[in-house]
Design a protein around this motif. Structure first.
Motif, PDB file in Angstrom:
ATOM      1  N   CYS A 123     -45.555  -7.230  -0.682  1.00 26.71           N
ATOM      2  CA  CYS A 123     -46.307  -6.152  -1.335  1.00 26.71           C
ATOM      3  C   CYS A 123     -46.067  -6.167  -2.839  1.00 26.71           C
ATOM      4  O   CYS A 123     -45.228  -5.422  -3.344  1.00 26.71           O
ATOM      5  CB  CYS A 123     -45.932  -4.807  -0.739  1.00 26.71           C
ATOM      6  SG  CYS A 123     -46.567  -4.673   0.923  1.00 26.71           S
ATOM      7  N   PHE A 124     -46.763  -7.046  -3.536  1.00 21.14           N
ATOM      8  CA  PHE A 124     -46.607  -7.154  -4.982  1.00 21.14           C
ATOM      9  C   PHE A 124     -47.992  -7.104  -5.633  1.00 21.14           C
ATOM     10  O   PHE A 124     -48.967  -7.547  -5.044  1.00 21.14           O
ATOM     11  CB  PHE A 124     -45.911  -8.474  -5.338  1.00 21.14           C
ATOM     12  CG  PHE A 124     -44.653  -8.716  -4.539  1.00 21.14           C
ATOM     13  CD1 PHE A 124     -43.503  -7.982  -4.797  1.00 21.14           C
ATOM     14  CD2 PHE A 124     -44.624  -9.658  -3.508  1.00 21.14           C
ATOM     15  CE1 PHE A 124     -42.350  -8.177  -4.041  1.00 21.14           C
ATOM     16  CE2 PHE A 124     -43.483  -9.867  -2.754  1.00 21.14           C
ATOM     17  CZ  PHE A 124     -42.335  -9.125  -3.016  1.00 21.14           C
ATOM     18  N   ASP A 125     -48.023  -6.569  -6.866  1.00 21.42           N
ATOM     19  CA  ASP A 125     -49.309  -6.507  -7.573  1.00 21.42           C
ATOM     20  C   ASP A 125     -49.657  -7.852  -8.214  1.00 21.42           C
ATOM     21  O   ASP A 125     -50.813  -8.243  -8.262  1.00 21.42           O
ATOM     22  CB  ASP A 125     -49.256  -5.435  -8.670  1.00 21.42           C
ATOM     23  CG  ASP A 125     -48.974  -4.052  -8.099  1.00 21.42           C
ATOM     24  OD1 ASP A 125     -49.573  -3.724  -7.051  1.00 21.42           O
ATOM     25  OD2 ASP A 125     -48.145  -3.326  -8.677  1.00 21.42           O
ATOM     26  N   TYR A 126     -48.608  -8.514  -8.724  1.00 22.61           N
ATOM     27  CA  TYR A 126     -48.823  -9.809  -9.387  1.00 22.61           C
ATOM     28  C   TYR A 126     -47.704 -10.774  -9.027  1.00 22.61           C
ATOM     29  O   TYR A 126     -46.629 -10.368  -8.655  1.00 22.61           O
ATOM     30  CB  TYR A 126     -48.851  -9.645 -10.918  1.00 22.61           C
ATOM     31  CG  TYR A 126     -50.034  -8.851 -11.386  1.00 22.61           C
ATOM     32  CD1 TYR A 126     -51.289  -9.445 -11.493  1.00 22.61           C
ATOM     33  CD2 TYR A 126     -49.904  -7.492 -11.682  1.00 22.61           C
ATOM     34  CE1 TYR A 126     -52.390  -8.705 -11.895  1.00 22.61           C
ATOM     35  CE2 TYR A 126     -51.002  -6.745 -12.089  1.00 22.61           C
ATOM     36  CZ  TYR A 126     -52.248  -7.350 -12.187  1.00 22.61           C
ATOM     37  OH  TYR A 126     -53.324  -6.630 -12.578  1.00 22.61           O
ATOM     38  N   ILE A 127     -48.031 -12.044  -9.203  1.00 20.17           N
ATOM     39  CA  ILE A 127     -47.024 -13.073  -8.992  1.00 20.17           C
ATOM     40  C   ILE A 127     -46.937 -13.920 -10.267  1.00 20.17           C
ATOM     41  O   ILE A 127     -47.968 -14.311 -10.830  1.00 20.17           O
ATOM     42  CB  ILE A 127     -47.328 -13.883  -7.709  1.00 20.17           C
ATOM     43  CG1 ILE A 127     -46.267 -14.922  -7.429  1.00 20.17           C
ATOM     44  CG2 ILE A 127     -48.691 -14.520  -7.716  1.00 20.17           C
ATOM     45  CD1 ILE A 127     -46.312 -15.414  -5.989  1.00 20.17           C
ATOM     46  N   ALA A 128     -45.720 -14.135 -10.746  1.00 15.41           N
ATOM     47  CA  ALA A 128     -45.506 -14.897 -11.984  1.00 15.41           C
ATOM     48  C   ALA A 128     -44.472 -15.991 -11.719  1.00 15.41           C
ATOM     49  O   ALA A 128     -43.795 -15.961 -10.696  1.00 15.41           O
ATOM     50  CB  ALA A 128     -45.008 -13.964 -13.082  1.00 15.41           C
ATOM     51  N   THR A 202     -45.837  -4.013 -10.009  1.00 10.47           N
ATOM     52  CA  THR A 202     -44.725  -4.697  -9.356  1.00 10.47           C
ATOM     53  C   THR A 202     -44.988  -6.198  -9.393  1.00 10.47           C
ATOM     54  O   THR A 202     -46.040  -6.650  -8.946  1.00 10.47           O
ATOM     55  CB  THR A 202     -44.620  -4.204  -7.898  1.00 10.47           C
ATOM     56  OG1 THR A 202     -44.407  -2.803  -7.937  1.00 10.47           O
ATOM     57  CG2 THR A 202     -43.460  -4.844  -7.177  1.00 10.47           C
ATOM     58  N   VAL A 203     -44.043  -6.940  -9.937  1.00  7.49           N
ATOM     59  CA  VAL A 203     -44.240  -8.382 -10.118  1.00  7.49           C
ATOM     60  C   VAL A 203     -43.235  -9.181  -9.273  1.00  7.49           C
ATOM     61  O   VAL A 203     -42.053  -8.853  -9.241  1.00  7.49           O
ATOM     62  CB  VAL A 203     -44.078  -8.766 -11.616  1.00  7.49           C
ATOM     63  CG1 VAL A 203     -44.169 -10.273 -11.812  1.00  7.49           C
ATOM     64  CG2 VAL A 203     -45.122  -8.064 -12.472  1.00  7.49           C
ATOM     65  N   LEU A 204     -43.741 -10.199  -8.613  1.00 10.73           N
ATOM     66  CA  LEU A 204     -42.858 -11.141  -7.919  1.00 10.73           C
ATOM     67  C   LEU A 204     -42.702 -12.365  -8.815  1.00 10.73           C
ATOM     68  O   LEU A 204     -43.678 -12.998  -9.207  1.00 10.73           O
ATOM     69  CB  LEU A 204     -43.448 -11.584  -6.574  1.00 10.73           C
ATOM     70  CG  LEU A 204     -42.607 -12.650  -5.850  1.00 10.73           C
ATOM     71  CD1 LEU A 204     -41.303 -12.061  -5.315  1.00 10.73           C
ATOM     72  CD2 LEU A 204     -43.378 -13.279  -4.691  1.00 10.73           C
ATOM     73  N   LEU A 205     -41.464 -12.673  -9.142  1.00 10.28           N
ATOM     74  CA  LEU A 205     -41.162 -13.812  -9.999  1.00 10.28           C
ATOM     75  C   LEU A 205     -40.696 -14.984  -9.143  1.00 10.28           C
ATOM     76  O   LEU A 205     -39.823 -14.827  -8.299  1.00 10.28           O
ATOM     77  CB  LEU A 205     -40.059 -13.380 -10.977  1.00 10.28           C
ATOM     78  CG  LEU A 205     -39.592 -14.373 -12.013  1.00 10.28           C
ATOM     79  CD1 LEU A 205     -40.697 -14.684 -13.020  1.00 10.28           C
ATOM     80  CD2 LEU A 205     -38.367 -13.812 -12.754  1.00 10.28           C
ATOM     81  N   VAL A 206     -41.279 -16.159  -9.388  1.00  9.39           N
ATOM     82  CA  VAL A 206     -40.946 -17.343  -8.588  1.00  9.39           C
ATOM     83  C   VAL A 206     -40.138 -18.344  -9.417  1.00  9.39           C
ATOM     84  O   VAL A 206     -40.502 -18.662 -10.544  1.00  9.39           O
ATOM     85  CB  VAL A 206     -42.236 -18.032  -8.072  1.00  9.39           C
ATOM     86  CG1 VAL A 206     -41.899 -19.285  -7.269  1.00  9.39           C
ATOM     87  CG2 VAL A 206     -43.081 -17.069  -7.252  1.00  9.39           C
ATOM     88  N   ASP A 207     -39.046 -18.813  -8.847  1.00 10.04           N
ATOM     89  CA  ASP A 207     -38.289 -19.917  -9.450  1.00 10.04           C
ATOM     90  C   ASP A 207     -37.927 -20.882  -8.329  1.00 10.04           C
ATOM     91  O   ASP A 207     -38.040 -20.543  -7.147  1.00 10.04           O
ATOM     92  CB  ASP A 207     -37.036 -19.395 -10.166  1.00 10.04           C
ATOM     93  CG  ASP A 207     -36.544 -20.378 -11.242  1.00 10.04           C
ATOM     94  OD1 ASP A 207     -37.193 -21.419 -11.449  1.00 10.04           O
ATOM     95  OD2 ASP A 207     -35.504 -20.101 -11.879  1.00 10.04           O
TER      96      ASP A 207
END
Ligand SMILES: [Zn+2]
Ligand SMILES: [Zn+2]
Length: 238
Positions: A123-128, A202-207
């Motif tokens: 449940c995230f608004d954006y993914i970065a 709400t942002v999901l950050l990917v690494d």
């Protein structure tokens, strides 16, 4: 229409139903990109884990957070990773980054999407994505975290946002202490122009990997200072 990058990736992409890891052919592989044998060899992170960073913690401990998360500031709500950074997954991530295997994003993306659905982490608004410095991007030709983030974005219909820029060329971090890493990363990231829509979202950050958490912490701090309401993190392994 497919982008130039997509068509290019398909040219160097292994044949259908070939396991990316062991290169065996199996008709059941399809769009998993990994055979059942190799998938079973990937070491999953098992509970109990730290509520903040998912580091495995002692069964006998009454604590909910690991020592690092108690001692250090964390601007992200939570960081999750399905696999322990060891064995096969470690090798595969290494190949992905240093042996010019950009198409591996499909394998990792697919594993992460499955994990996100299974653990209800979607449940995230954006993914970065954690960005690369332009010099490294030129050298490698692709940002491994961005390719995975864009894959998840497409599969889970969470809009991808190119929000962060790495302005400081950081030296290789693997041999560095935690303090050195943090110093090295200070002011390394900035927010890009025209991304106001992430304010209050709400942002999901990917690494790719969570090591000490310094990189995702620095990016989360920048996002939170800009006005994001919450940052969550996902990495393939930790
Ligand atoms: Zn295999
Ligand atoms: Zn922790």
């Amino acid at each position: 229409m497919k982008s130039y990058a997509d068509s290019f990736l398909e040219l160097i992409y292994p044949e259908k139903n070939t396991c990316f890891i062991c290169e065996d052919y199996d008709q059941s592989i399809e769009d998993k990109y990994i055979c059942t044998h190799c998938e079973n060899l990937l070491k999953k992170i098992e509970p109990p884990t730290c509520k903040k960073c998912s580091k495995p913690i002692d069964y006998n401990s009454s604590k909910e957070y690991c020592q690092e998360c108690c001692d250090e500031e964390r601007h992200f709500v939570k960081s999750k990773s399905p696999y322990a950074y060891d064995g096969l997954i470690k090798k595969a991530i290494f190949s992905y980054k240093y042996y010019n295997k950009p198409y591996f994003y499909k394998l990792f993306g697919n594993l992460l999407v499955k994990y996100m659905i299974d653990t209800d982490y979607k449940c995230f608004d954006y993914i970065a994505a954690v960005p690369l410095h332009s010099s490294k991007m030129r050298k490698r030709g692709y940002n491994q975290s961005e390719l995975i983030a864009r894959y998840i974005s497409k599969k889970l219909s969470i809009p991808y946002i190119d929000a962060l820029k790495r302005t400081k060329k950081t030296t290789k971090q693997s041999g560095q202490s935690k303090i050195e890493r943090r110093k090295n990363l200070k002011y390394a990231f900035v927010i890009k122009k025209n991304v106001e829509k992430i304010i209050n979202s709400t942002v999901l950050l990917v690494d790719d990997i969570y090591t000490t958490g310094s990189t995702v912490e620095e990016c989360s701090k920048v996002l939170m200072n800009y006005g994001t309401s919450k940052v969550y993190v996902i990495t393939i392994a930790r």
